[in-house]
Design an enzyme around this catalytic site. Sequence first.
Site, PDB file in Angstrom:
ATOM      1  N   GLY A  71       0.868  -1.302  -0.184  1.00 55.42           N
ATOM      2  CA  GLY A  71       0.059   0.042   0.085  1.00 55.42           C
ATOM      3  C   GLY A  71       0.751   1.458  -0.137  1.00 55.42           C
ATOM      4  O   GLY A  71       0.500   2.233  -0.635  1.00 55.42           O
ATOM      5  N   ASN A 140      -7.977   3.754   8.579  1.00 55.58           N
ATOM      6  CA  ASN A 140      -7.373   2.620   9.206  1.00 55.58           C
ATOM      7  C   ASN A 140      -7.432   2.843  10.774  1.00 55.58           C
ATOM      8  O   ASN A 140      -7.665   1.663  11.669  1.00 55.58           O
ATOM      9  CB  ASN A 140      -5.776   2.645   8.944  1.00 55.58           C
ATOM     10  CG  ASN A 140      -5.142   3.844   8.983  1.00 55.58           C
ATOM     11  OD1 ASN A 140      -5.429   4.742   8.395  1.00 55.58           O
ATOM     12  ND2 ASN A 140      -4.061   4.208   9.797  1.00 55.58           N
ATOM     13  N   GLN A 168      -7.598  -0.362   3.290  1.00 55.34           N
ATOM     14  CA  GLN A 168      -8.406  -0.671   4.375  1.00 55.34           C
ATOM     15  C   GLN A 168     -10.133  -1.259   4.256  1.00 55.34           C
ATOM     16  O   GLN A 168     -10.566  -1.834   4.968  1.00 55.34           O
ATOM     17  CB  GLN A 168      -8.337   0.289   5.748  1.00 55.34           C
ATOM     18  CG  GLN A 168      -7.135   0.200   6.541  1.00 55.34           C
ATOM     19  CD  GLN A 168      -6.736  -0.696   7.303  1.00 55.34           C
ATOM     20  OE1 GLN A 168      -7.415  -1.564   7.433  1.00 55.34           O
ATOM     21  NE2 GLN A 168      -5.531  -0.714   7.742  1.00 55.34           N
ATOM     22  N   HIS A 190      -1.443  -7.746   2.365  1.00 53.18           N
ATOM     23  CA  HIS A 190      -1.326  -8.497   3.445  1.00 53.18           C
ATOM     24  C   HIS A 190      -2.771  -8.056   4.576  1.00 53.18           C
ATOM     25  O   HIS A 190      -2.993  -8.395   5.236  1.00 53.18           O
ATOM     26  CB  HIS A 190      -0.104  -8.192   4.363  1.00 53.18           C
ATOM     27  CG  HIS A 190      -0.065  -6.625   5.058  1.00 53.18           C
ATOM     28  ND1 HIS A 190       0.045  -6.332   6.108  1.00 53.18           N
ATOM     29  CD2 HIS A 190       0.321  -5.527   4.256  1.00 53.18           C
ATOM     30  CE1 HIS A 190      -0.012  -5.072   6.210  1.00 53.18           C
ATOM     31  NE2 HIS A 190       0.571  -4.543   5.198  1.00 53.18           N
ATOM     32  N   CYS A 312       3.237   3.837  15.734  1.00 57.77           N
ATOM     33  CA  CYS A 312       3.860   4.081  14.593  1.00 57.77           C
ATOM     34  C   CYS A 312       4.720   2.847  14.379  1.00 57.77           C
ATOM     35  O   CYS A 312       4.746   1.745  14.983  1.00 57.77           O
ATOM     36  CB  CYS A 312       4.686   5.438  14.646  1.00 57.77           C
ATOM     37  SG  CYS A 312       5.809   5.290  16.125  1.00 57.77           S
TER      38      CYS A 312
HETATM   39  N1  PLP Z   1      -2.985   3.066   3.635  1.00 59.42           N
HETATM   40  C1  PLP Z   1      -3.842   2.553   4.746  1.00 59.42           C
HETATM   41  C2  PLP Z   1      -5.057   3.169   4.851  1.00 59.42           C
HETATM   42  C3  PLP Z   1      -3.045   1.582   5.688  1.00 59.42           C
HETATM   43  O1  PLP Z   1      -3.781   1.392   6.910  1.00 59.42           O
HETATM   44  C4  PLP Z   1      -1.824   1.026   5.473  1.00 59.42           C
HETATM   45  C5  PLP Z   1      -1.202   0.252   6.233  1.00 59.42           C
HETATM   46  O2  PLP Z   1      -1.509  -0.017   7.595  1.00 59.42           O
HETATM   47  C6  PLP Z   1      -1.100   1.475   4.340  1.00 59.42           C
HETATM   48  C7  PLP Z   1      -1.586   2.356   3.294  1.00 59.42           C
HETATM   49  C8  PLP Z   1       0.221   1.034   3.840  1.00 59.42           C
HETATM   50  O3  PLP Z   1      -0.200  -0.446   3.301  1.00 59.42           O
HETATM   51  P1  PLP Z   1       1.423  -1.452   3.490  1.00 59.42           P
HETATM   52  O4  PLP Z   1       1.420  -1.741   4.658  1.00 59.42           O
HETATM   53  O5  PLP Z   1       1.030  -2.319   2.357  1.00 59.42           O
HETATM   54  O6  PLP Z   1       2.503  -0.579   2.784  1.00 59.42           O
END
Ligand code: PLP
Length: 376
Positions: A71, A140, A168, A190, A312
């Site tokens: 992501g 998230n 999410q 994931h 974090c």
């Molecule tokens: N965007 C959102 C809303 C997320 O919750 C997360 C990860 O928690 C990400 C992006 C980042 O995704 P990744 O862990 O695959 O880099």
Amino acid sequence: MLENIYLDHNATTPVLGDALIAVNTSLLLNGNASSIHYFGRQARTTVENARENVANLVGAAPSEVVFTSGGTESNNLALNGTERKICFAPATEHHSVLSGVRKAFRVPVNSDGLILIDSLETALKRASHPALVSIMLANNETGVIQPVREVCELAHAYGAWVHCDAVQAVGKIPCNFKNLGVDFLSISGHKIGGPQGVGALIVREGLNLKALNTGGGQERGRRSGTENLSGIAGFGAAALWTLENLRDFSGFAALRDQLEYSLQEIAPIKVFGAQVARIPNTSCLTMPGVSAETQVIAFDLAGIAVSSGAACSSGKVSDSHVLSAMGVQKKDADTAIRVSFGRGNTANHVTRFRDIWADLFQKSEHKKSQIMALAR
Ligand code: PLP
């Protein structure tokens, strides 16, 4: 011994059996998807089958899918790979959006966490060049669902492109690239039961995207580097499973509601975003007077995994920019944790969570009354 209970599915969710098999099978394929010989063709078939599954999951065309490392990279690629110099994003976006571009102007949200459409319109009107708007489908930390279609219609009227971070939302609510009307959409493997370290950016057919990874020209020149074959295979298998089982996910709303009602009977808790539409599995709630850090540790000791909404990458608890953008007072934000349900969770897990929660809260109240008695 009591079983450990996992209530942190928004952080990552366990790998699906189908994904595990696909990962293992592909690890035995001794080929590079770019090679033209038999072994290469086998790897290529695996990648393209996965691409089709991921495309089907979000109602896109396979040619619109660009595989990435997750992501974060998908968000970075969308934000930096377009020629758009101005980016507007709600102040509650994920850090990979807010810090993923040199200058993301933060659009305010209301107390429920929903974007203020009028503020976005004012910003779009004032922009000197056509902009890029980045908006997440589901948050998230709170699970709040943004009005992405409405934002899209407005943004397009001003010539802006729209990127949607659907990391999410995918697998939790229906998410259709074409129906949303967005130009770019980020997904992460994931979060849907695939392996970690793989994801995709959906890029609307015909849009130009400048690669950030340059080299061998893989992914039709949009993301160079030998494809992560086993990651992509697992992601594809998870996408197929998710599409077939999506309807069941709405059942987690019952567990979430049961949890929130049962805690409300014990103490005057706050549940952020509860007045608006949320994904079914997520609850961001306070325990009056008890810091998020204390709660997360106490739950961990009791065998339950939850997170502070704002944990974090270092694992430390920092102030939540999401809650602060929603105007939540620091004293409340500091006591907020995130509970996120997923595969395997049951009503018994809610009961155990409630019992531990009640015990911790009562101990804290007792300590407070002792301190007050001493001070008198
Ligand atoms: N965007 C959102 C809303 C997320 O919750 C997360 C990860 O928690 C990400 C992006 C980042 O995704 P990744 O862990 O695959 O880099």
